[in-house]
Enzyme design. Structure first.
Site, PDB file in Angstrom:
ATOM      1  N   SER A 115       0.841  -1.275  -0.060  1.00 59.16           N
ATOM      2  CA  SER A 115       0.077   0.075   0.092  1.00 59.16           C
ATOM      3  C   SER A 115       0.706   1.298  -0.129  1.00 59.16           C
ATOM      4  CB  SER A 115      -0.972   0.004   1.199  1.00 59.16           C
ATOM      5  OG  SER A 115      -0.059  -0.063   2.370  1.00 59.16           O
TER       6      SER A 115
ATOM      7  N   GLN B 276       1.741   4.358   1.714  1.00 55.64           N
ATOM      8  CA  GLN B 276       1.674   4.229   3.377  1.00 55.64           C
ATOM      9  C   GLN B 276       2.589   5.474   3.864  1.00 55.64           C
ATOM     10  OE1 GLN B 276       3.887   0.662   5.011  1.00 55.64           O
ATOM     11  NE2 GLN B 276       2.807  -0.004   3.310  1.00 55.64           N
TER      12      GLN B 276
ATOM     13  N   HIS C 198       4.460   6.085   8.215  1.00 55.60           N
ATOM     14  CA  HIS C 198       4.374   5.709   9.548  1.00 55.60           C
ATOM     15  C   HIS C 198       4.373   6.815  10.509  1.00 55.60           C
ATOM     16  CE1 HIS C 198       5.157   1.822   7.879  1.00 55.60           C
ATOM     17  NE2 HIS C 198       6.367   2.293   7.237  1.00 55.60           N
TER      18      HIS C 198
ATOM     19  N   LYS D 175       8.143   4.549  13.575  1.00 60.55           N
ATOM     20  CA  LYS D 175       8.795   3.501  12.806  1.00 60.55           C
ATOM     21  C   LYS D 175       9.548   4.049  11.693  1.00 60.55           C
ATOM     22  CE  LYS D 175       7.074  -0.620  10.248  1.00 60.55           C
ATOM     23  NZ  LYS D 175       5.966  -1.071   9.473  1.00 60.55           N
TER      24      LYS D 175
ATOM     25  N   GLU E  13      12.637   3.307   9.029  1.00 61.34           N
ATOM     26  CA  GLU E  13      13.097   2.090   8.443  1.00 61.34           C
ATOM     27  C   GLU E  13      13.890   2.285   7.657  1.00 61.34           C
ATOM     28  OE1 GLU E  13       9.249   1.359   5.374  1.00 61.34           O
ATOM     29  OE2 GLU E  13       9.008   0.737   7.448  1.00 61.34           O
TER      30      GLU E  13
ATOM     31  N   HIS F 105       5.402   6.250   1.086  1.00 61.55           N
ATOM     32  CA  HIS F 105       6.318   5.178   0.035  1.00 61.55           C
ATOM     33  C   HIS F 105       5.302   3.961  -0.036  1.00 61.55           C
ATOM     34  CE1 HIS F 105       6.751   4.210   4.592  1.00 61.55           C
ATOM     35  NE2 HIS F 105       6.959   2.890   4.094  1.00 61.55           N
TER      36      HIS F 105
ATOM     37  N   ARG G 144      -2.447   3.857   6.036  1.00 62.40           N
ATOM     38  CA  ARG G 144      -2.488   3.646   4.421  1.00 62.40           C
ATOM     39  C   ARG G 144      -3.445   4.471   3.629  1.00 62.40           C
ATOM     40  NH1 ARG G 144      -2.665  -1.115   7.559  1.00 62.40           N
ATOM     41  NH2 ARG G 144      -0.868  -2.551   6.983  1.00 62.40           N
TER      42      ARG G 144
ATOM     43  N   LYS H 173      -6.982  -3.094   2.272  1.00 66.95           N
ATOM     44  CA  LYS H 173      -7.000  -3.006   3.836  1.00 66.95           C
ATOM     45  C   LYS H 173      -7.460  -1.718   4.120  1.00 66.95           C
ATOM     46  CE  LYS H 173      -3.156  -5.906   4.884  1.00 66.95           C
ATOM     47  NZ  LYS H 173      -1.755  -5.910   5.513  1.00 66.95           N
TER      48      LYS H 173
END
Length: 431
Positions: free
Chosen positions: A121, A123, A125, A148, A150, A287, A306, A312
């Site tokens: 998706s 999305q 964070h 989050k 990453e 991203h 998302r 979802k």
């Protein structure tokens, strides 16, 4: 096996390594069965019965997050086994003083292997403040209260959408894609042409307005606009070569028909990583991973907001309001050689870094002791791993927890490739 559960001795945690059994996720975007790197690692790591033909193997989780915990090997029966997190609670000295003081009795990072067969998706964070708010309001959707950041380190060729394209490219996109203006209005899109890239706040404001209007379009309008876009591009492909981004958008439309994420892809950088290159993402940056296999490390969180390319639940307004709207191509890390056979990837986040060890047959190297914990993943080959308390053979699929202040000697018996996730050195050794 000599590498086994660490025990307390003389008031401290002995420097022995913990073999771990790890959790797997079968998200729909994962690669099916034995074609998946996640499948191959999980098969070697687990005693579970494995479906090699129909199940998608998307992510292998290594760490302490409750949504996918790792278990000590000797007790890894799933329901009654000892989790790594519970063992750390009983042996907090294994984290080192600085980590324990900063993050308490838990690993601050989560380590993963990803096998991406179709796009994840669109999305972002949340940062820590927003994560706490979302977790309080919707604990079933947002599982924890942590941020989050990453980093994805490409194992194969790896593709992603990441961050907003530069202003000049955005102007070209708006000129070339009339469906965007039709969707959000000419008054709003014209703002982009009246501002300078040096006026950062005006740029962010204009992009925020256009992107929010686009993502907030109703389903019927979105369906009509995506259809018009698809039809136009198919017609024009008879007269000219479509751009790389246009070809990507048509591919996304096949996978996610009538999804607003198809059009919003024009706003994002299309990033292609070669094996050994890494992409890192801070909080509140948009991203979507598209295709390929990677090793991923992040702060210990599973919070995802998302807004497209998914079945979802969506939270479009939260995503549009939380983004930084920074424009420009993301930094790609190629790693720095820190000693023979070992390359380090050091993102600007306190929680984590990654070392990659490529050790040819017969060669030896050392991971020096550091004042923080590590997780080791063996992804290829075979070798012997030793500490001052233990020694044993390791091979593909082995995952091990390394307590703080533990030096590791490593010798390859067959072309060993090993990944180490640990706390960022800049944090561990900062004054």
């Amino acid at each position: 096996m000599e590498i086994a559960t660490a025990v307390k001795a003389n008031g401290g945690c002995r420097r022995r390594l913990l073999r771990l059994k790890c959790s797997v996720k079968d998200y729909a975007w994962g690669t099916i069965g034995s074609d998946s790197l996640v499948y191959k690692v999980y098969t070697a790591n687990s005693d579970d019965r494995i479906d090699s033909t129909t199940r998608p193997y998307a992510e292998l989780w290594m760490g302490t997050h409750e949504s996918g915990p790792s278990y000590l090997e000797e007790d890894a029966d799933g329901s009654s086994g000892v989790t790594l997190r519970s063992w750390i609670n009983e042996n907090p000295e294994s984290l080192g003083d600085r980590v324990l003081e900063k993050w308490g009795c838990d690993l601050p990072f989560l380590f993963k292997v990803l096998s991406v067969a179709r796009p994840l998706s669109i999305q972002a964070h949340p940062d820590k403040v927003l994560a706490k708010k979302m977790h309080r309001a919707h604990p079933n959707l947002y599982k924890d209260d942590n941020h989050k950041p990453e980093m994805a380190l490409a194992y194969t060729q790896f593709e992603a959408l990441c961050g907003f394209i530069p202003l000049q490219e955005l102007k070209s996109v708006i000129r070339a894609i009339p469906e965007i203006e039709e969707l959000v209005g000419s008054e709003e899109t014209n703002q982009v042409f009246c501002i300078s890239e040096h006026d950062e706040e005006k740029v962010k404001s204009a992009v925020r307005t256009i992107f929010t209007l686009l993502m907030s379009a109703g389903p019927d309008t979105t369906k009509q606009i995506v259809f018009k876009l698809k039809r136009r591009l198919h017609m024009e492909s008879q007269e000219r070569h479509l751009t790389e981004k246009e070809r990507l958008v048509l591919k996304l439309e096949k996978q996610y028909p009538n999804d607003i994420g198809v059009i919003s892809a024009f706003f994002f950088n299309y990033v292609k990583l070669n094996p050994g290159e890494a992409l890192y993402l801070g909080a509140n940056e948009p991203h979507a991973y598209l295709f390929g296999e990677c090793i991923e490390v992040m702060a210990t969180s599973d919070n995802v907001v998302r807004a497209g390319l998914t079945s979802k639940p969506l939270d479009i307004q939260s995503l549009c309001s939380m983004l930084t709207y920074k424009l420009g191509f993301p930094e790609i890390l190629k790693g720095t050689r820190i000693r023979p056979y070992i390359t380090r990837y050091l993102p600007p986040f306190e929680e984590f870094e990654v070392d990659v060890c490529d050790l040819p047959s017969g060669a030896s190297t050392v991971f020096p002791s550091v004042p923080g914990p590590s997780l080791l993943l063996v992804l290829q080959g075979e070798g012997r791993m030793s500490t001052d308390a233990s020694a044993d053979e390791v091979s593909m699929g082995d995952v091990l927890f390394v307590p703080a202040d533990t030096e590791i000697q490593l010798k390859s018996s067959f072309d060993l490739k090993l990944y180490r996730a640990g706390v960022n050195n800049r944090f561990l050794y900062s004054l």
